[in-house]
Enzyme design. Structure first.
Site, short mmCIF file in Angstrom:
data_model
loop_
_atom_site.label_atom_id
_atom_site.label_comp_id
_atom_site.label_asym_id
_atom_site.label_seq_id
_atom_site.Cartn_x
_atom_site.Cartn_y
_atom_site.Cartn_z
N ASP A 41 -7.50 -4.19 9.78
CA ASP A 41 -6.77 -2.93 9.61
C ASP A 41 -7.49 -1.80 10.33
O ASP A 41 -8.01 -0.89 9.70
CB ASP A 41 -6.59 -2.62 8.11
CG ASP A 41 -5.67 -1.43 7.88
OD1 ASP A 41 -5.08 -0.93 8.86
OD2 ASP A 41 -5.54 -0.98 6.72
N HIS A 93 -11.75 1.87 1.99
CA HIS A 93 -11.11 2.48 0.83
C HIS A 93 -12.02 2.70 -0.38
O HIS A 93 -11.56 2.78 -1.51
CB HIS A 93 -9.89 1.66 0.41
CG HIS A 93 -8.76 1.82 1.37
ND1 HIS A 93 -7.48 1.41 1.11
CD2 HIS A 93 -8.72 2.37 2.60
CE1 HIS A 93 -6.69 1.69 2.14
NE2 HIS A 93 -7.44 2.27 3.06
N ASP A 96 -12.33 7.03 6.02
CA ASP A 96 -11.51 5.85 6.28
C ASP A 96 -10.91 5.95 7.68
O ASP A 96 -9.70 6.04 7.85
CB ASP A 96 -10.41 5.79 5.20
CG ASP A 96 -9.51 4.58 5.35
OD1 ASP A 96 -9.97 3.57 5.89
OD2 ASP A 96 -8.35 4.66 4.91
N GLU A 102 -2.98 -2.95 -2.70
CA GLU A 102 -4.16 -2.37 -2.03
C GLU A 102 -4.57 -1.03 -2.63
O GLU A 102 -3.80 -0.06 -2.63
CB GLU A 102 -3.83 -2.20 -0.53
CG GLU A 102 -4.98 -1.61 0.28
CD GLU A 102 -4.66 -1.51 1.77
OE1 GLU A 102 -3.52 -1.84 2.18
OE2 GLU A 102 -5.55 -1.08 2.53
N ASP A 134 -9.82 -3.04 1.21
CA ASP A 134 -9.91 -2.48 2.56
C ASP A 134 -11.32 -1.86 2.71
O ASP A 134 -11.74 -1.06 1.85
CB ASP A 134 -8.81 -1.43 2.73
CG ASP A 134 -8.77 -0.80 4.11
OD1 ASP A 134 -7.71 -0.87 4.76
OD2 ASP A 134 -9.78 -0.22 4.54
N LYS A 141 -7.14 2.42 -2.97
CA LYS A 141 -7.74 3.37 -2.03
C LYS A 141 -8.38 4.52 -2.79
O LYS A 141 -7.90 4.92 -3.85
CB LYS A 141 -6.64 3.89 -1.09
CG LYS A 141 -7.12 4.82 0.00
CD LYS A 141 -6.04 4.97 1.08
CE LYS A 141 -6.43 6.03 2.10
NZ LYS A 141 -5.58 6.01 3.30
N TRP A 180 0.87 -1.18 0.00
CA TRP A 180 0.00 0.00 0.00
C TRP A 180 0.90 1.23 0.00
O TRP A 180 1.87 1.30 0.76
CB TRP A 180 -0.92 0.05 1.23
CG TRP A 180 -1.63 1.38 1.25
CD1 TRP A 180 -2.66 1.75 0.44
CD2 TRP A 180 -1.28 2.54 2.03
NE1 TRP A 180 -2.99 3.06 0.67
CE2 TRP A 180 -2.16 3.58 1.63
CE3 TRP A 180 -0.32 2.80 3.00
CZ2 TRP A 180 -2.12 4.86 2.20
CZ3 TRP A 180 -0.26 4.07 3.56
CH2 TRP A 180 -1.16 5.09 3.16
N ASP A 219 -10.83 3.89 10.27
CA ASP A 219 -10.24 2.71 10.89
C ASP A 219 -10.66 2.49 12.34
O ASP A 219 -9.84 2.21 13.20
CB ASP A 219 -8.71 2.75 10.75
CG ASP A 219 -8.27 2.59 9.30
OD1 ASP A 219 -8.66 1.59 8.68
OD2 ASP A 219 -7.56 3.48 8.78
N HIS A 238 -8.71 -6.15 4.19
CA HIS A 238 -8.38 -5.35 5.36
C HIS A 238 -9.72 -4.96 5.97
O HIS A 238 -10.34 -3.98 5.54
CB HIS A 238 -7.59 -4.10 4.97
CG HIS A 238 -6.12 -4.34 4.90
ND1 HIS A 238 -5.20 -3.34 4.69
CD2 HIS A 238 -5.41 -5.48 5.04
CE1 HIS A 238 -3.98 -3.85 4.70
NE2 HIS A 238 -4.08 -5.15 4.90
C1 RNT Z 1 -3.92 2.81 4.62
C2 RNT Z 1 -4.05 1.35 4.31
C3 RNT Z 1 -2.95 0.47 4.85
C4 RNT Z 1 -2.53 0.82 6.25
C5 RNT Z 1 -1.59 -0.17 6.87
C6 RNT Z 1 -0.94 0.35 8.09
O1 RNT Z 1 -4.99 3.54 4.21
O2 RNT Z 1 -5.29 0.90 4.76
O3 RNT Z 1 -3.34 -0.85 4.74
O4 RNT Z 1 -3.63 0.97 7.08
O5 RNT Z 1 -0.71 -0.63 5.94
ZN ZN Z 2 -5.61 -1.23 4.63
#
Ligand code: RNT
Ligand code: ZN
Length: 423
Positions: A330, A266, A298, A230, A263, A232, A189, A300, A290
């Site tokens: 994640d 994302h 986003d 990955e 993710d 986003k 990523w 988290d 993720h």
């Molecule tokens: C960031 C991505 C990525 C990170 C990690 C720490 O937007 O989601 O995966 O969260 O690699």
């Molecule tokens: Zn991620």
């Protein structure tokens, strides 16, 4: 009646109720046992890592918010917290490491210099626990990522540095897989993007494509290592353009048959990652997830058993893809007890999987194919009030981990004995 007799009795009743709708709870639990969840190492310390430089999280549009006391500040504390979290989880876990979490022994080792020796103690630790490990290159929190361009940087030297880092990371990943006897997934990523409207998106994406080609030019045996990329939509401070968007990486993953990493945070908030699983599985060999909980962006947040998480689990089960979808987590919430975050979030992901495995798939499919949509809706609704909790409690008891609310006091005790004593 003792507590365990109570749990068993409730479970027996639950088993019967599920059998009435054609669901075998024992088979569901057996399947869950074989589905590992990869715990992301970065919830333990808010994506800090162990580099000796000033390696606090910065840039790249990832942000841990909160300042809850007791975070892990060194590798010993970190491992202790992960072990503690795992001890409160039923089923199987892996550990997902980021490159900045190497065992650098107090020396500064730049990203393009990391070697397997910096991760051997993690491998030994994983061997002792009997778990697999996954890996990530760390392309943020570094002076060479200060302008939020890494693999797609127009400066050859800067992108060369990150290409070298990724190559080193892939070699380490393969060594994880080799020594641990289970394939290790390396995920790429990058933060690359732009705050305001750029005029040249094309060149950055063309450069990223070339960089990835270079990074992936060396093949590792599939039983050791797998590659994921990955995508986003946007990051904070990078609102106008992300180089590695969904179209870019899906195109790349399909042409190169790598894994795509989806993710939950994302995509546009009205899109659901669960819906993307069946589409992507038709074109890429495997998927990395993720799982996280985006709140308005986003963000988290810690995963919960909500509709989005459930749909992901249901689609994995409905697509019969338990061996093609790898579930990583994640989330990084720095505002609550971090071990609590791990346990609540991972248990929620496991519960989603168990819930999905307890679905009467054949009946639902028959209803759907017959156009019996009221019946389909009715049965899906009915499932929400089945004694799911009794099966989950029994599953925890079977795995000898705290049942129901018991992990709360366990974590409170750990906070009192261990976390509160940290500097
Ligand atoms: C960031 C991505 C990525 C990170 C990690 C720490 O937007 O989601 O995966 O969260 O690699
Ligand atoms: Zn991620």
């Amino acid at each position: 009646m003792t507590k365990s007799e109570n749990i068993s009795k409730s479970f027996e009743m639950a088993r019967e109720q599920y059998a009435e709708i054609g669901v075998n709870v024992d088979q569901a639990m057996d399947k869950l046992d074989l589905f590992p969840i990869s715990l992301h190492c970065w919830q333990a310390d808010d994506v800090g890592g162990f580099e000796t430089s000033d390696s606090k999280l910065s840039g790249g549009g990832i942000q841990a918010t909160g300042n809850y006391p007791g975070k892990a500040t060194n590798i010993e504390e970190h491992r202790m917290d992960i072990e503690k979290s795992m001890s409160l989880l039923p089923g199987k876990q892996r550990l997902n490491l980021h490159a900045i979490y190497g065992d650098f022994q107090g020396k500064y080792v730049d990203r393009d210099q990391i070697e397997i020796e910096h991760f051997q103690s993690w491998i030994d630790w994983a061997l002792e626990l009997g778990i697999g490990m996954d890996f990530n290159c760390s392309m943020f929190s570094h002076p060479k990522a200060a302008d939020n361009m890494t693999l797609s940087h127009k400066d050859k030297e800067i992108r060369g540095f990150w290409i070298e880092h990724a190559k080193k990371c892939r070699a380490i990943t393969a060594e994880f897989g080799k020594q641990l006897g289970t394939p290790s997934i390396h995920n790429i990523w990058i933060p690359d993007g732009s705050k305001d409207v750029p005029v040249d998106r094309y060149t950055h994406r063309a450069i990223l494509k070339d960089s990835l080609d270079d990074i992936l030019s060396l093949d590792y045996p599939a039983e050791y290592a797998k590659d994921a990329i990955e995508c986003k939509l946007f990051g904070i401070g990078l609102e106008s353009m992300t180089v590695g968007n969904s179209e870019f990486y899906l195109g790349y993953a399909i042409s190169n048959q790598t894994l795509i990493c989806l993710d939950s945070g994302h995509f546009h908030p009205t899109e659901q990652v669960g819906d993307k699983i069946s589409s992507t599985l038709l074109f890429v060999p495997e998927i990395l997830l993720h799982v996280t909980r985006p709140v308005r962006w986003d963000s988290d947040h810690v995963v919960t058993l909500n509709d989005d998480t459930l749909l992901i689990a249901q689609e994995i089960v409905r697509c019969k893809a338990l061996d093609r979808v790898h579930m990583g987590l994640d989330f990084f919430d720095a505002s609550i007890n971090r071990i609590g975050a791990y346990v609540v979030g991972t248990r929620a992901a496991q519960q989603a999987m168990l819930f999905a495995l307890l679905e009467p798939g054949e009946t639902l499919l028959k209803y759907e194919e017959n156009g019996q949509f009221f019946e389909r809706l009715a049965l899906l609704e009915l499932l929400k009030t089945k004694p799911f909790g009794a099966v989950w409690d029994y599953y925890c008891m079977k795995h000898d981990v705290p049942v129901s609310q018991d992990f709360i006091s366990d974590i409170q005790q750990y906070e009192k004995d261990v976390l509160s004593k940290r500097a």
